[in-house]
Each structure stands twice: as C-alpha cells, then as structure tokens.
Design an enzyme around this catalytic site. Structure first.
Site, PDB file in Angstrom:
ATOM      1  N   LYS A   1      59.169  14.068  19.114  1.00 18.71           N
ATOM      2  CA  LYS A   1      57.781  13.606  19.306  1.00 18.71           C
ATOM      3  C   LYS A   1      57.214  12.972  18.052  1.00 18.71           C
ATOM      4  CE  LYS A   1      56.548  16.346  23.074  1.00 18.71           C
ATOM      5  NZ  LYS A   1      56.042  17.574  23.622  1.00 18.71           N
TER       6      LYS A   1
ATOM      7  N   ASN B   1      44.768  22.028  32.906  1.00 17.67           N
ATOM      8  CA  ASN B   1      45.772  22.969  32.380  1.00 17.67           C
ATOM      9  C   ASN B   1      45.093  24.156  31.705  1.00 17.67           C
ATOM     10  OD1 ASN B   1      45.350  22.344  29.436  1.00 17.67           O
ATOM     11  ND2 ASN B   1      45.843  20.303  30.216  1.00 17.67           N
TER      12      ASN B   1
ATOM     13  N   ASP C   1      48.391   7.678  25.876  1.00 13.37           N
ATOM     14  CA  ASP C   1      48.763   8.686  24.869  1.00 13.37           C
ATOM     15  C   ASP C   1      47.845   8.485  23.659  1.00 13.37           C
ATOM     16  OD1 ASP C   1      49.964  10.153  22.752  1.00 13.37           O
ATOM     17  OD2 ASP C   1      51.821  10.220  23.932  1.00 13.37           O
ATOM     18  N   ILE C   2      46.887   9.362  23.515  1.00 15.68           N
ATOM     19  CA  ILE C   2      45.858   9.191  22.490  1.00 15.68           C
ATOM     20  C   ILE C   2      46.468   9.299  21.093  1.00 15.68           C
ATOM     21  CG2 ILE C   2      43.658  10.116  21.629  1.00 15.68           C
ATOM     22  CD1 ILE C   2      43.317  11.279  24.556  1.00 15.68           C
TER      23      ILE C   2
ATOM     24  N   ASP D   1      48.990  14.404  31.088  1.00 10.90           N
ATOM     25  CA  ASP D   1      49.817  13.205  30.946  1.00 10.90           C
ATOM     26  C   ASP D   1      49.598  12.238  32.112  1.00 10.90           C
ATOM     27  OD1 ASP D   1      51.099  13.830  28.511  1.00 10.90           O
ATOM     28  OD2 ASP D   1      52.263  15.358  29.566  1.00 10.90           O
TER      29      ASP D   1
ATOM     30  N   LYS E   1      55.906   9.284  18.679  1.00 16.27           N
ATOM     31  CA  LYS E   1      54.461   9.033  18.625  1.00 16.27           C
ATOM     32  C   LYS E   1      54.011   8.389  17.313  1.00 16.27           C
ATOM     33  CE  LYS E   1      53.515  12.481  21.999  1.00 16.27           C
ATOM     34  NZ  LYS E   1      52.463  12.661  23.002  1.00 16.27           N
TER      35      LYS E   1
ATOM     36  N   ALA F   1      44.475  18.663  21.485  1.00 17.46           N
ATOM     37  CA  ALA F   1      44.135  18.714  22.917  1.00 17.46           C
ATOM     38  C   ALA F   1      45.390  18.718  23.790  1.00 17.46           C
ATOM     39  CB  ALA F   1      43.263  17.510  23.282  1.00 17.46           C
TER      40      ALA F   1
HETATM   41  O1  C5P Z   1      53.906  14.604  24.727  1.00 14.52           O
HETATM   42  P1  C5P Z   1      53.078  15.807  24.533  1.00 14.52           P
HETATM   43  O2  C5P Z   1      51.954  15.919  25.531  1.00 14.52           O
HETATM   44  O3  C5P Z   1      53.846  17.089  24.438  1.00 14.52           O
HETATM   45  O4  C5P Z   1      52.427  15.592  23.082  1.00 14.52           O
HETATM   46  C1  C5P Z   1      51.612  16.504  22.502  1.00 14.52           C
HETATM   47  C2  C5P Z   1      50.760  15.862  21.448  1.00 14.52           C
HETATM   48  O5  C5P Z   1      50.299  14.591  21.870  1.00 14.52           O
HETATM   49  C3  C5P Z   1      49.506  16.654  21.194  1.00 14.52           C
HETATM   50  O6  C5P Z   1      49.128  16.436  19.848  1.00 14.52           O
HETATM   51  C4  C5P Z   1      48.515  16.036  22.165  1.00 14.52           C
HETATM   52  O7  C5P Z   1      47.185  16.238  21.741  1.00 14.52           O
HETATM   53  C5  C5P Z   1      48.916  14.582  22.106  1.00 14.52           C
HETATM   54  N1  C5P Z   1      48.682  13.828  23.358  1.00 14.52           N
HETATM   55  C6  C5P Z   1      47.713  12.863  23.403  1.00 14.52           C
HETATM   56  N2  C5P Z   1      47.547  12.118  24.551  1.00 14.52           N
HETATM   57  C7  C5P Z   1      48.321  12.324  25.627  1.00 14.52           C
HETATM   58  C8  C5P Z   1      49.316  13.325  25.582  1.00 14.52           C
HETATM   59  C9  C5P Z   1      49.469  14.054  24.437  1.00 14.52           C
HETATM   60  O8  C5P Z   1      47.010  12.674  22.415  1.00 14.52           O
HETATM   61  N3  C5P Z   1      48.131  11.620  26.718  1.00 14.52           N
END
Ligand code: C5P
Length: 395
Positions: free
Chosen positions: A336, A208, A303-304, A276, A340, A272
């Site tokens: 979110k 991206n 999802d980190i 996804d 999260k 970052a």
């Molecule tokens: O769901 P979305 O990608 O919009 O979420 C954004 C937030 O989640 C950001 O802080 C991004 O760094 C984190 N993120 C993550 N791992 C993923 C997707 C998003 O840490 N696989």
C-alpha cells in the site's frame, strides 16, 4: 512527554457517579490520577471505588494524621499538573471563589497555584442563582477554567442548564490543558477519521465498524503539540477534541472535497475507514420492502490517500496512511505504501482482536527505510508516539 498527573476533587452531587467513569477514561488515556472526595461526595460514591479506579489512596479528611504529617493538601496539589473538580457543586464553587478552607478539598484549592478546571453540576436554579453566577465570574477572573455545565434533564426531574458535562467531553478539556509543548507550532495538519456512509436511499447506507478513536486521539496529541489541526470526520459518537477544527462529512466524496478545501497542510494523516465502494445511485425515495431488485450495483470511491499523496504543489510534505489488515500485515501494508505513494504506513492487525471500536492497538510503522514494530499500546499512546515521530521528522 512525562505521564500527565491529575488531582481530581469529587464534590457532593448526584453526578458524582460520573466521576468514576471520568477516572476510568483518564486512566485509559495514560494519565495518573489521585482523588480527593468531599464529605458530601462520599454520600454518592465510596472512597474504595475511587481508590480502586485511581490505584491510589483517596484523600478525604483535612485532619487525617497520617496524610497531614506530610502536609497532604500541599503535596497533592504540587504533585498535579492539573486539578479537576468534577462535579463542582455550588458549595465548592462558593468556597473556592471566597477563599474558604474548611475541608481538604477547599484547602487544597486555596493552597495551590496549579491550574484548575471545574466541571459544575447542580440544579438549574442553583446554577442560575445570582450568587453562583457571581462565584463563577470570580473564579474565571481568578483563572479557573470551566467545562459545561450542559443543558438537559436533571436528576431532580427539572430541565435546564446544570448537568455535568459528559465524561468524554471533560476528558478532552483535561487533555487540552496538560502535556502541551510547541514542537508542532505553526504546522497545519489534516486528519481523516471514522467511517464513511454511502447512501442506498434516504434511510439506508453502506458503512463499517470504524469508531474514529485512533484518528481523534492523534488529532488531540498533535493539537497539544501546538499544531493547527483540521479533523475531517465521518459519523462517530466522539466529541470533537478541544482546540481542533472538526469538519463532519458523510460520504467518501464529501471527505475528499473537505480534504482538498482544507489544503495546504504540511502533514496529512488518513486514519478514516473510507468505503472503497458506493452504490451506483442513491434512490431519492426509500426503497420498497417488496422490491424485486436483490443486487446493489457499486462503483469505486476516490482513493483520498492516493490523491493527496500525488505529486503537486499542494502535496503535504508528509503523507501518512493507515492499513488495517487481517493477514500478511507487513507485506500488504508495504504494498500500500508503494501503491498509494504515501511516506509512512501505520499497519494494524484488525484480525479478531477487537481493534476496531476498541481502545488498544498493535501497530507497525513502515516507511522507505524499514519497519518499526510498536508494542501493544492504548490508542492514546499510539497517538503520542506518532505525534512525537512527526515532530522529530519535521524538525
Ligand atoms: O486500501 P485501503 O482501504 O486498505 O487503504 C487504507 C488507507 O487508505 C487508509 O489510510 C485510508 O484512510 C486510506 N483510504 C482513503 N480513501 C479510500 C480508501 C482508503 O483515503 N477510498
């Protein structure tokens, strides 16, 4: 923190043109800049270019009646938090090492106890000459800091050490030396930044437009407040911020592993733009142009942010996510925050304003108590505000 003030001395070398780019970067970073142009420097760049970019008058002549009525050389150096010499020529280094004071630049350097950072640039033979190396050792012993020179092809056609460090690298060295405090001393902070690259085969990947600029600016702002910073970064064009430990990774899975390896941390900030999804399998050989397959099967990446925000002995006390949205900014970002399990979400509108890859950001900070809409700021200013809020919250 007050606006950082830098006095830039531009010496006479071909690399002087890069000083203009450096000024532009410093201004964008929120620094106030004044400049002194040596006689030699004025053959390469004009006082007008420097004055326009710094938005301040440019010093050149030690015997300028108007400026020296107010003892310009003393006033300028007292005003500054840091004096930067870029390019620092062999001549300027020799003068400073020996305490000569026969023009405005050298007199200013002698008449000051403000910290000095030099970015040398000269022909490789001049740089390696015993006289220059003696002057370098003397200046270091006198407390002058150095950035560069780099090795590479030179304007004179030769190859070797002597190229001016790149302006973003000089900027980092400047940042590392001004506007410091101890408000985050003893804290370990983990930051993710940049995109991830998810391979399709050895030469192709899904990724991206994330530049990493916001995350890198935050890493730098936290480091200047005394934090120990680990920056886990996807591929970007940015140099590592001074004083920060950077771990470079490619995929989301590598980013997750690097984050876990860096724990424990008191704060985790996930800027970052993690992909996804990733291709279900990365072909071991380059896919053929004429392949009949026209679809890519994807699987979800971990999802980190959500994993780091999960309760457990290693959960950082403060977990901060970023939410880039193009519509219903607050509503989606608040969703979110809950989904999260993080403590704050920094929501930014990336719809059509050139935020991704750009230098400015308009964000709203969301936590359990409410929302705080920040005005449009440079990414460096967003980083400063966030660092201040973190320091206040941790107490
Ligand atoms: O769901 P979305 O990608 O919009 O979420 C954004 C937030 O989640 C950001 O802080 C991004 O760094 C984190 N993120 C993550 N791992 C993923 C997707 C998003 O840490 N696989």
């Amino acid at each position: 923190m007050a606006v950082p003030k830098v006095l830039l001395i531009v010496g006479g070398g071909v690399a002087a043109y890069k000083a203009l780019e450096l000024v532009r970067l410093m201004r964008k970073d929120g620094m106030e800049v004044r400049a002194i142009l040596t006689e030699g420097g004025s053959h390469f760049v004009t006082p007008l270019s420097l004055a326009s970019l710094t938005e301040n008058p440019v010093g050149g002549d030690l015997f300028d009646l108007t400026a020296e009525q107010e003892m310009g050389h003393i006033v300028q150096s007292r005003w500054a938090d840091l004096i930067v010499v870029a390019p620092a020529t062999a001549d300027l280094m020799a003068k400073a090492a020996n305490g000569l004071a026969n023009d405005l630049a050298s007199t200013t350097l002698l008449a000051t106890d403000t910290p000095v950072l030099m970015a040398p640039a000269m022909n490789v033979r001049m740089w390696t000459h015993p006289a220059t190396q003696r002057n370098l050792a003397q200046l270091k012993a006198d407390g002058v800091a150095f950035v560069g020179p780099d090795e590479g092809e030179m304007a004179c056609g030769e190859f070797g050490e002597g190229r001016l460090a790149e302006p973003p690298v000089i900027l980092n060295a400047i940042r590392a030396r001004i506007g410091r405090d101890d408000s985050l001393k003893g804290r370990h902070i983990l930051i993710t930044a940049g995109p991830t690259e998810e391979p399709l085969d050895p030469v192709r990947f899904l990724s991206n437009r994330s530049s990493g600029k916001q995350g890198y600016a935050i890493a730098s702002a936290l480091e200047r407040r005394g934090a120990t910073v680990t920056l886990i970064s996807g591929p970007t064009a940015l140099p590592a911020p001074a004083g920060v430990t950077r771990v470079q990774i490619g995929t989301a899975e590598e980013m997750l592993a690097a984050c876990k390896a860096a724990l424990p941390a008191q704060v985790a900030i996930m800027t970052a733009a993690v992909a996804d999804w990733r291709p279900a399998e990365a072909a071991p050989e380059k896919l053929k142009d004429k392949a009949t397959r026209t679809t890519i099967e994807l699987v979800a990446n971990p999802d980190i942010l959500a994993q780091l925000a999960k309760d457990g002995p290693d959960r950082p006390a403060l977990v901060i996510g970023f939410a880039a949205e193009t519509e219903k900014l607050i509503e989606h970002a608040r969703g979110k925050l809950a989904k999260k399990g993080c403590d704050w979400i920094v929501a930014n509108d990336v719809g059509g304003t050139g935020v991704m890859g750009g230098d400015a950001n308009t964000v709203t900070l969301i936590d359990a108590d409410g929302e705080e809409a920040w005005p449009r700021l440079s990414k460096a200013e967003v980083a400063e505000r966030l660092a201040e809020r973190i320091a206040k919250t941790l107490g």
